[in-house]
Write a protein that holds these residues in place. Structure first.
Motif: not given
Ligand SMILES: [Zn+2]
Length: 295
Positions: A239-243, A272-277
């Protein structure tokens, strides 16, 4: 459904946790399109972070960082006590031939350091200086490195088993999971000996998971017939908290001239989010809306 459990044995002098992370690791390697050896390294690190985070309090989180000189360059995994985890490797294409039929994770990781960062009260509005610990990598195989970290940096003698079993077709991950045993002060020699002997004779972790074992069964691989009490059981997921909202507020915090340049030169923004791409795209209209909020 992936799960994690945490329990105690021998009157609280032994802490034990186990996790099945097959779907979680599948999601991670699918998002990052990692090569097989990098996939094994990422899967082990995500699982290790989850096991370490299982003793955290509700709003705390833990980040496991590996900085190394091998082809993978480094690995980051962040987990909370709720069973959420996210992470990435610096070079997703890092790969090496297998060694004695096993992924050469130590080879792609190389030499370096392992860092553990614990943050308290994350997301509930108070801030305390994070706790940071570190130790040198001893093999780059992740499980041994975490056990070495716990023993030397936190003075907790531990056993850590982590495994990722892959195949050449989807789903790529046949089985993934881990077991961790921590010996607390006051544990008696006989108990420690029993655990050591049990682990030595234990069958391959990923084979056991592949055959349908539960998280409780995994604890038996380390504790054998020792009685244990389960204190907590939780589902596990990537789970990633990016949005999009977070991306917008990040851009809104930039200098006005930078946002104007994005609009003029790129006609939008791609983040691009590094954690979840996950990639977020903003068009000209979105950027103009952000710019209208500047004074
Ligand atoms: Zn993310």
């Amino acid at each position: 459904m992936d799960r994690i459990i945490r329990g105690t044995a021998a009157d609280g002098t032994v802490r034990v946790m186990s996790a099945i992370t097959t779907e979680t690791v599948e999601e991670a390697i699918r998002r990052h399109a990692t090569a097989p050896t990098a996939s094994a390294a990422l899967g082990r690190t995500l699982t290790g972070a989850l096991l370490l985070a299982s003793t955290l309090k509700d709003f705390d989180r833990l980040t496991l960082v590996i900085e190394s000189d091998g082809p993978i360059g480094g690995i980051v995994a962040e987990a909370d006590s709720q069973g959420n985890v996210r992470g990435y490797v610096k070079n997703p294409l890092a790969d090496l031939p297998t060694k004695n039929g096993k992924f050469d994770v130590g080879g792609v990781v190389g030499k370096g350091m392992l860092y553990v960062i614990r943050e308290e009260g994350f997301d509930v509005g108070f801030y305390r200086e994070p706790y940071r610990g570190s130790s040198p990598l001893i093999s780059g195989e992740i499980a041994e490195d975490i056990a070495y970290y716990l023993a030397t940096s936190e003075q907790i003698p531990s056993a850590v088993i982590l495994g990722v079993l892959l195949q050449n077709k989807e789903p790529f991950v046949k089985a993934a999971g881990g077991v961790m045993v921590q010996i607390m002060p006051g544990a008696d020699e006989k108990t420690i000996e029993t655990i050591e002997e049990t682990i030595k004779k234990a069958p391959q972790l990923t084979n056991v998971i592949n055959e349908g074992a539960s998280v409780e069964d995994l604890i038996r691989l380390a504790l054998g017939n020792l009685e244990f009490e389960i204190l907590q059981e939780r589902p596990v997921k990537f789970a990633c908290n990016c949005s999009l909202e977070r991306v917008i507020s990040m851009i809104s915090a930039m200098e006005k001239s930078e946002v104007e340049a994005m609009l003029k030169e790129d006609k939008g923004a791609k983040v691009t989010c590094g954690f979840c791409n996950e990639t977020y795209e903003l068009n000209e209209e979105d950027l103009m809306k952000i710019l209208s909020n500047y004074k």
